[in-house]
Design an enzyme around this catalytic site. Structure first.
Site, short mmCIF file in Angstrom:
data_model
loop_
_atom_site.label_atom_id
_atom_site.label_comp_id
_atom_site.label_asym_id
_atom_site.label_seq_id
_atom_site.Cartn_x
_atom_site.Cartn_y
_atom_site.Cartn_z
N ARG A 1 0.86 -1.59 0.03
CA ARG A 1 -0.13 0.05 -0.23
C ARG A 1 1.16 0.98 0.06
O ARG A 1 1.05 1.81 0.79
CB ARG A 1 -0.79 0.02 1.66
CG ARG A 1 -1.61 -1.06 1.15
CD ARG A 1 -2.72 -0.99 2.53
NE ARG A 1 -4.20 -0.51 0.75
CZ ARG A 1 -5.28 -0.96 2.07
NH1 ARG A 1 -4.91 -1.03 3.37
NH2 ARG A 1 -5.86 -0.47 1.56
N GLN B 1 -0.38 2.22 -6.47
CA GLN B 1 -1.97 2.72 -6.16
C GLN B 1 -2.18 1.88 -7.14
O GLN B 1 -4.29 1.35 -7.09
CB GLN B 1 -2.33 4.68 -5.95
CG GLN B 1 -1.79 5.06 -4.69
CD GLN B 1 -2.58 5.94 -4.14
OE1 GLN B 1 -1.94 6.73 -5.64
NE2 GLN B 1 -2.81 6.61 -3.23
N TYR C 1 -4.59 0.19 8.29
CA TYR C 1 -5.32 -1.11 9.25
C TYR C 1 -5.48 -0.21 10.96
O TYR C 1 -4.04 0.46 10.79
CB TYR C 1 -5.45 -1.83 9.08
CG TYR C 1 -5.66 -2.13 7.43
CD1 TYR C 1 -6.83 -2.49 7.07
CD2 TYR C 1 -4.15 -3.61 7.22
CE1 TYR C 1 -6.76 -3.59 5.70
CE2 TYR C 1 -5.00 -3.95 5.39
CZ TYR C 1 -6.21 -3.77 5.45
OH TYR C 1 -6.22 -4.45 3.53
#
Length: 365
Positions: A121, A126, A226
């Site tokens: 990420r 992307q 996250y």
């Protein structure tokens, strides 16, 4: 580089790994694309459109002859894995954190497998981020499923018969799926609240016109975006706080998931019991056990008049656009691994090394 696109065989999977639009661009970039007949039919892409885009259409028994790469959506079955020649580059959602047997099988075959879930990420990757593209579809579809089941109109309506109050919706988790769910529910006219343990996402929630629900539970954000795992005490605090607030809402959409782990339980049965009859919970974490204690993965159940939607693989229900987005992710990765159509795996590269889940032994030295 010759790349094969098989027809998906996983139950309920309607997506296809490459759509005609992307096939055309890859052909221009130096790739040769071979597509199994009928591969895109379930997603709305007919064989004729692949032919027009420059793909070679073949039957299943000739698909893998002489190919250097295979791109797919779902992980291959045992039979499909065993049909891959050593050295074949495989790209797809391979479940490396939960399907150790499948990954081991690919490794034994000498397949060079790249998991779309493992794309780093980072900004440079992307365009390859299939988790985000498919989560966008899931968040949108979750709201439509809720709107279809809740016995209320989403928007406020002022009519000659009086005013109808809007639906009150709560979205738990403000990742990609959650933010898309918030935006979609707002467009349909609901009064929306969003909750996340990461304080950093409050501004994003509010920028979409939703209220940020502050339950006093905080967690930091990992490098992957996250939330860090809550302590047992924090989990209990979160459950208790949600149980108090959830009865205020007509629709609840949960999106909390941790890669490679069971979904955290956020909504206890006691909270569902307190919800009004006709309320709806759509659990986007159903595939990994669900955020609601009463979720049944793959099913829609009713408990005390509350519908709990545990439907899995929501992107497959929107197969046309989900395939279109996924195809662009796959094409970006292919062009990264094989510039100008020539395979050149650079194991010093963060994307190549990070996404590969069965790296060849000579490359690991």
């Amino acid at each position: 580089m010759r790349v094969a696109v098989p027809r998906e065989t996983a139950p309920g999977e309607r997506r296809v790994a490459l759509v005609p639009e992307t096939v055309s661009k890859l052909r221009d970039a130096g790739f040769e694309i071979r597509v199994e007949r009928g591969a895109g039919a379930a997603a709305g892409f007919l064989d004729e459109s692949y032919t027009a885009a420059g793909a070679d259409l073949v039957d299943a028994d000739a698909l893998l002859d002489g190919v250097a790469g295979v791109v797919r959506v779902a992980k291959p079955s045992q039979k499909e894995s065993e049909a891959l020649a050593p050295g074949t580059v495989l790209i797809g959602f391979l479940q490396p954190l939960t399907d150790a047997e499948g990954i081991s099988r690919l490794r034994e075959r000498g397949v060079v497998a790249f998991a779309m879930e493992s794309i780093p990420r980072i900004t440079r990757a992307q365009a390859m981020d299939a988790l985000s593209s498919q989560a966008t579809v899931s968040g949108y579809k979750a709201v439509l499923l809720a709107a279809d089941r809740v016995p209320k109109l989403f928007p406020m309506l002022m009519t000659a018969a009086g005013t109808i109050a809007p639906v009150r919706a709560l979205v738990i988790g403000a990742g990609v799926a959650g933010l898309q769910a918030i935006a979609t529910a707002r467009r349909l006219g609901a009064v929306v609240s969003g909750f996340d343990v990461r304080p950093a996402v409050q501004e994003q929630v509010e920028s979409l016109g939703a209220a940020f629900l502050d339950l006093g539970v905080r967690a930091e954000e990992t490098a992957g975006g996250y939330a860090t795992e809550l302590t047992p005490a924090q989990q209990e605090q979160q459950q208790a706080a949600l149980a108090e607030r959830i009865p205020d809402f007509d629709v609840v959409i949960t999106t909390a998931a941790v890669p490679g782990r069971r979904a955290p339980k956020l909504i206890p049965a006691s909270a569902v019991k307190r919800m009004r009859p006709g309320s709806v919970i759509v659990d986007l974490a159903a595939e990994t056990g669900g955020n609601c204690e009463l979720t049944v993965p793959g099913e829609v159940v009713e408990r005390g008049g509350v519908s709990i939607v545990g439907t899995t693989n929501l992107p497959s229900l929107m197969a046309y656009h989900a395939s279109q987005l996924y195809s662009r992710n796959v094409a970006a990765l292919l062009q990264h691994l094989a510039p100008n159509g020539e395979l050149a795996l650079d194991w010093e590269d963060e994307i190549t090394a990070g996404a590969c889940v069965t790296r060849p032994k000579e490359a690991s030295a």
